[in-house]
Design a protein around this motif. Structure first.
Motif, PDB file in Angstrom:
ATOM      1  N   ALA A 132       0.817  -1.221   0.000  1.00  0.00           N
ATOM      2  CA  ALA A 132       0.000   0.000   0.000  1.00  0.00           C
ATOM      3  C   ALA A 132       0.848   1.268   0.000  1.00  0.00           C
ATOM      4  O   ALA A 132       0.423   2.300  -0.506  1.00  0.00           O
ATOM      5  N   ASN A 133       2.045   1.221   0.585  1.00  0.00           N
ATOM      6  CA  ASN A 133       2.806   2.475   0.724  1.00  0.00           C
ATOM      7  C   ASN A 133       4.154   2.457  -0.019  1.00  0.00           C
ATOM      8  O   ASN A 133       4.976   3.357   0.177  1.00  0.00           O
ATOM      9  N   HIS A 199      -3.695  -6.777  -7.371  1.00  0.00           N
ATOM     10  CA  HIS A 199      -2.661  -6.586  -6.346  1.00  0.00           C
ATOM     11  C   HIS A 199      -1.346  -6.252  -7.065  1.00  0.00           C
ATOM     12  O   HIS A 199      -1.062  -6.846  -8.131  1.00  0.00           O
ATOM     13  N   ARG A 214      -4.366  -2.233  -5.794  1.00  0.00           N
ATOM     14  CA  ARG A 214      -4.405  -2.018  -4.341  1.00  0.00           C
ATOM     15  C   ARG A 214      -3.859  -3.235  -3.594  1.00  0.00           C
ATOM     16  O   ARG A 214      -3.882  -4.354  -4.095  1.00  0.00           O
ATOM     17  N   SER A 215      -3.436  -2.996  -2.346  1.00  0.00           N
ATOM     18  CA  SER A 215      -3.113  -4.080  -1.408  1.00  0.00           C
ATOM     19  C   SER A 215      -4.433  -4.768  -1.030  1.00  0.00           C
ATOM     20  O   SER A 215      -5.510  -4.282  -1.407  1.00  0.00           O
ATOM     21  N   GLY A 218      -6.480  -2.368   0.835  1.00  0.00           N
ATOM     22  CA  GLY A 218      -6.908  -1.320  -0.090  1.00  0.00           C
ATOM     23  C   GLY A 218      -8.103  -1.773  -0.932  1.00  0.00           C
ATOM     24  O   GLY A 218      -9.018  -1.003  -1.203  1.00  0.00           O
TER      25      GLY A 218
END
Ligand code: 13P
Ligand code: SF4
Length: 306
Positions: A132-133, A199, A214-215, A218
């Motif tokens: 996510a980051n 993903h 997204r994760s 997410g």
């Protein structure tokens, strides 16, 4: 539901209460495990949430690196994993020794390591990231060149969003990496109105077909907020259980029914009960490694979200 199954679940809840244990389940665990857990979520969020509780024991229903992460952030708690052999193929693709060699050939280049890695590898890294980051973390280093480990696909995804040069380790998740354009195309033909969520562990060609990348957490957030009614989900199929539970009015379809992580399916209710009974197998990280790995995790947490 058979009487034996109900009794097994009661025993698990009773044991967890008696031993002041908190049961965590990753989003890819089998439905029965997700349903009995105190908390479900992605690996890092679970570890952080559990560290804030007064539980004496953390039972991590997930894979080995996740239990290690819980032990890194909660050294005072006993962390157990019901099946000790539940590893992560991607995390196993990079050893600390291999990372030391890679660093030696790129002196001074910061190392960003995905949480899907062993504690030893984290300890050799400057900073951790999640799916996510990852982009924010790499930008935060302000370095023209960055080493990213162990996932080449996550590194590809980051490369598209920064001007920084990324030196990637050639690791991958066999389940995400095997997803083909043809499989996603087939799903898209069957469900033409569905939003495609992928993903970042998927290959670049699949990422190109996705509406959102997204994760796992997410994807859960996106599906809840979205007005769309149908979704094609390009990640491990365990996530569909939570997606369906949280959004009964929406429809979720796997991008491929072959996206089944065998490591994530090793834990069942019987194994969970046995691990609570014997309070093991324990996963612990030697203190010198734990301190270094914790620094890489803490650095990541200090990076502001966009
Ligand atoms: P998340 O961190 O997005 O939950 O993913 C973990 C994982 O193992 C993906 O394969
Ligand atoms: Fe590891 Fe892939 Fe399984 Fe995730 S899905 S735990 S990356 S092997």
């Amino acid at each position: 539901m058979s009487k034996e199954r109900e009794e097994l679940k009661r025993q698990i809840r009773r044991l967890a209460k008696e031993k002041n244990a908190i049961i965590l389940a990753h989003n890819y665990q089998v439905p029965e495990i997700q349903d009995i857990a105190d908390l479900t979520g992605d690996s890092l969020a679970l570890s952080i949430q559990a560290s804030k509780t007064d539980a004496d024991i953390i039972v991590f229903c997930g894979v080995h690196f996740m239990a290690e992460a819980a032990s890194i952030v909660s050294p005072e708690k006993r962390v157990i994993i019901p099946v000790i052999g539940a590893g992560c193929d991607m995390a196993d693709m990079l050893t600390a020794e291999q990372l030391r060699k890679l660093k030696a050939s790129h002196p001074g280049v910061p190392v960003v390591t995905y949480v899907n890695s062993s504690a030893e590898v984290k300890a050799e890294s400057d900073i951790c990231c999640t799916s996510a980051n990852a982009v924010q973390v790499v930008k935060w280093t302000r370095s023209g060149r960055v080493i990213m480990t162990p996932d080449r696909n996550l590194a590809d995804w980051v490369r598209r969003h920064t001007r920084q040069e990324i030196i990637a380790w050639d690791g991958y998740c066999p389940y995400h990496d095997a997803l083909t354009v043809e499989a996603v195309e087939l799903a898209r033909l069957s469900y033409p109105n569905a939003v495609i969520m992928a993903h970042p562990e998927c290959p670049a060609a699949v990422i190109d077909m996705a509406h959102v990348v997204r994760s796992t957490s997410g994807m859960l957030e996106y599906a809840k907020k979205s007005d769309a009614e149908e979704f094609i989900v390009a990640t491990e199929i365990g996530l569909l259980h939570t997606l369906n539970r949280q959004n009964p009015e929406k429809r979720f379809y796997p991008a491929s029914s072959e996206m089944v992580c065998k490591n994530m399916k090793l834990i069942g209710l019987e194994q969970l009960r046995a691990s609570l009974e014997r309070e093991g197998p324990v996963v612990s990280v030697p203190e010198d490694i734990r301190i270094k790995a914790m620094k890489a995790v803490e650095r990541m947490m200090s990076v502001p979200r966009d």
